[in-house]
Design a protein around this motif. Structure first.
Motif, short mmCIF file in Angstrom:
data_model
loop_
_atom_site.label_atom_id
_atom_site.label_comp_id
_atom_site.label_asym_id
_atom_site.label_seq_id
_atom_site.Cartn_x
_atom_site.Cartn_y
_atom_site.Cartn_z
N ASP A 61 -43.28 1.59 -12.57
CA ASP A 61 -42.79 1.20 -11.25
C ASP A 61 -42.75 2.43 -10.34
O ASP A 61 -42.28 3.50 -10.75
CB ASP A 61 -41.39 0.61 -11.36
CG ASP A 61 -41.31 -0.52 -12.39
OD1 ASP A 61 -42.25 -1.35 -12.41
OD2 ASP A 61 -40.34 -0.54 -13.17
N PHE A 62 -43.23 2.28 -9.10
CA PHE A 62 -43.23 3.43 -8.20
C PHE A 62 -43.31 2.97 -6.75
O PHE A 62 -43.92 1.96 -6.42
CB PHE A 62 -44.37 4.40 -8.52
CG PHE A 62 -45.59 3.81 -9.16
CD1 PHE A 62 -46.69 3.42 -8.42
CD2 PHE A 62 -45.64 3.65 -10.55
CE1 PHE A 62 -47.81 2.88 -9.02
CE2 PHE A 62 -46.76 3.11 -11.17
CZ PHE A 62 -47.85 2.72 -10.40
N VAL A 63 -42.64 3.75 -5.91
CA VAL A 63 -42.66 3.57 -4.46
C VAL A 63 -43.36 4.79 -3.88
O VAL A 63 -42.95 5.93 -4.13
CB VAL A 63 -41.23 3.44 -3.90
CG1 VAL A 63 -41.25 3.40 -2.37
CG2 VAL A 63 -40.56 2.20 -4.46
N SER A 68 -44.10 2.94 2.05
CA SER A 68 -45.09 2.02 2.60
C SER A 68 -45.85 1.24 1.53
O SER A 68 -46.59 0.32 1.85
CB SER A 68 -46.10 2.77 3.48
OG SER A 68 -45.47 3.21 4.67
N ALA A 69 -45.66 1.60 0.28
CA ALA A 69 -46.28 0.87 -0.84
C ALA A 69 -45.32 0.87 -2.02
O ALA A 69 -44.69 1.88 -2.32
CB ALA A 69 -47.60 1.51 -1.24
N VAL A 77 -46.56 -4.76 -4.93
CA VAL A 77 -45.71 -5.85 -4.46
C VAL A 77 -45.36 -5.69 -2.99
O VAL A 77 -44.72 -6.58 -2.40
CB VAL A 77 -44.42 -5.95 -5.30
CG1 VAL A 77 -44.76 -6.32 -6.74
CG2 VAL A 77 -43.60 -4.65 -5.25
N TYR A 78 -45.75 -4.58 -2.38
CA TYR A 78 -45.44 -4.36 -0.95
C TYR A 78 -46.43 -3.38 -0.37
O TYR A 78 -46.82 -2.41 -1.02
CB TYR A 78 -44.01 -3.83 -0.79
CG TYR A 78 -43.65 -3.50 0.63
CD1 TYR A 78 -43.51 -4.50 1.59
CD2 TYR A 78 -43.43 -2.17 1.02
CE1 TYR A 78 -43.18 -4.19 2.90
CE2 TYR A 78 -43.10 -1.86 2.34
CZ TYR A 78 -42.97 -2.87 3.26
OH TYR A 78 -42.65 -2.57 4.56
N ARG A 79 -46.83 -3.62 0.88
CA ARG A 79 -47.69 -2.69 1.61
C ARG A 79 -47.35 -2.73 3.09
O ARG A 79 -46.99 -3.77 3.63
CB ARG A 79 -49.18 -3.01 1.40
CG ARG A 79 -49.68 -4.24 2.12
CD ARG A 79 -51.17 -4.46 1.89
NE ARG A 79 -51.46 -4.82 0.52
CZ ARG A 79 -52.31 -4.14 -0.25
NH1 ARG A 79 -52.97 -3.11 0.22
NH2 ARG A 79 -52.52 -4.54 -1.50
N HIS A 80 -47.43 -1.58 3.74
CA HIS A 80 -47.22 -1.48 5.18
C HIS A 80 -48.14 -0.38 5.68
O HIS A 80 -47.89 0.80 5.45
CB HIS A 80 -45.76 -1.15 5.51
CG HIS A 80 -45.46 -1.15 6.98
ND1 HIS A 80 -44.20 -1.25 7.47
CD2 HIS A 80 -46.27 -1.08 8.05
CE1 HIS A 80 -44.22 -1.24 8.79
NE2 HIS A 80 -45.48 -1.13 9.16
N GLN A 185 -36.80 1.00 2.26
CA GLN A 185 -37.45 -0.31 2.39
C GLN A 185 -38.34 -0.59 1.19
O GLN A 185 -38.34 -1.70 0.65
CB GLN A 185 -38.26 -0.36 3.68
CG GLN A 185 -38.91 -1.72 3.94
CD GLN A 185 -39.41 -1.83 5.37
OE1 GLN A 185 -38.68 -1.61 6.32
NE2 GLN A 185 -40.68 -2.18 5.52
N GLY A 186 -39.11 0.39 0.76
CA GLY A 186 -39.96 0.21 -0.41
C GLY A 186 -39.15 -0.04 -1.67
O GLY A 186 -39.51 -0.88 -2.50
#
Length: 256
Positions: A61-63, A68-69, A77-80, A185-186
């Motif tokens: 697991d990593f932010v 932004s990812a 699971v997330y991108r901006h 946010q990430g």
């Protein structure tokens, strides 16, 4: 007991000032895993720059990219990403001011121009991977963030699109990230994917880009080497990154 998540910045937090993992840090991470506590990094680096630490600690697991990812079990699971129009404006402004800029994808650094010796020196401080020289990368690819290389007194030479925040990571380097985004946010997106409640997140950090995650985590722990201002955003302060800060912080809250 519900799921828990321990999140760590990399530079001057997980890594000491020699860019090494202390033995006590490695042991602490293993103890967390043995208790089935989720362990992640939250870093300004992209995957290419964080890969060595991810592999050394065998993380799933990593932010990345200042939030932004986010990846849970190696799945994004997330991108901006940054808007193309504003990136064009910013890079045009950098060209006019004769300043270096490097744009970042998830797994690469793409130089808009050949970097100066000064820029290379900054990149070497965190052992950045080799740059891909790609002047027009931002015109055809998603950009998660950028690095610009200039001193504080040169800031006035640039335009500052409202979409972006400019967060200094070096006296000659600035991260360009989404204004609405942050590591916090990430981490929130990662925690949701792992079914971890916000109160069950502990975050360790030392830098300006760690302030939001320290403030929003269930327990925010600032490293002893953090500035006094960064420490005001944390619930606790541990010892510095050269003196078992990770181990001491986790012991203080009873997680190991």
């Amino acid at each position: 007991m519900g799921a828990k998540l321990a999140v760590f910045d990399i530079d001057d937090t997980l890594l000491d000032t020699n860019k090494k993992l202390l033995p006590s840090t490695i042991t602490s991470i293993e103890k967390l895993k043995q208790q089935e506590i989720n362990v992640a990094i939250a870093t300004g680096r992209n995957y290419a720059m964080a890969k060595k630490v991810i592999q050394e600690l065998d993380l799933r697991d990593f932010v990345l990219c200042n939030g932004s990812a986010a990846f849970a079990n190696h799945e994004q699971v997330y991108r901006h990403t940054l808007s193309r129009d504003n990136m064009i404006k910013l890079i045009d402004s950098a060209d006019q001011a004769n300043l270096d800029i490097v744009v970042e994808s998830i797994d690469g650094l793409h130089a808009h121009r050949h970097p100066s010796l000064g820029t290379q020196e900054v990149l070497e401080t965190f052992r950045a991977p080799e740059l891909d020289y790609a002047p027009d990368y931002h015109l055809t690819h998603d950009v998660y963030q950028a690095m610009m290389f200039y001193t504080v007194d040169q800031d006035k030479l640039l335009i500052h699109p409202d979409e972006f925040s400019f967060v200094r990571f070096h006296d000659r380097g600035v991260d360009v990230i989404p204004k609405v985004g942050s590591k916090a946010q990430g981490i929130a997106k990662l925690a949701a994917a792992l079914n971890v409640a916000p109160a069950d997140v502990v975050a360790f950090g030392d830098g300006q880009n760690d302030r939001e995650m320290l403030a929003s985590a269930g327990i925010g722990i600032a490293m002893g080497n953090a500035s006094d201002e960064v420490k005001t955003h944390a619930d606790r302060v541990t010892t510095d990154c050269n003196h078992d800060g990770i181990a001491n912080g986790l012991k203080a809250i009873g997680w190991i």
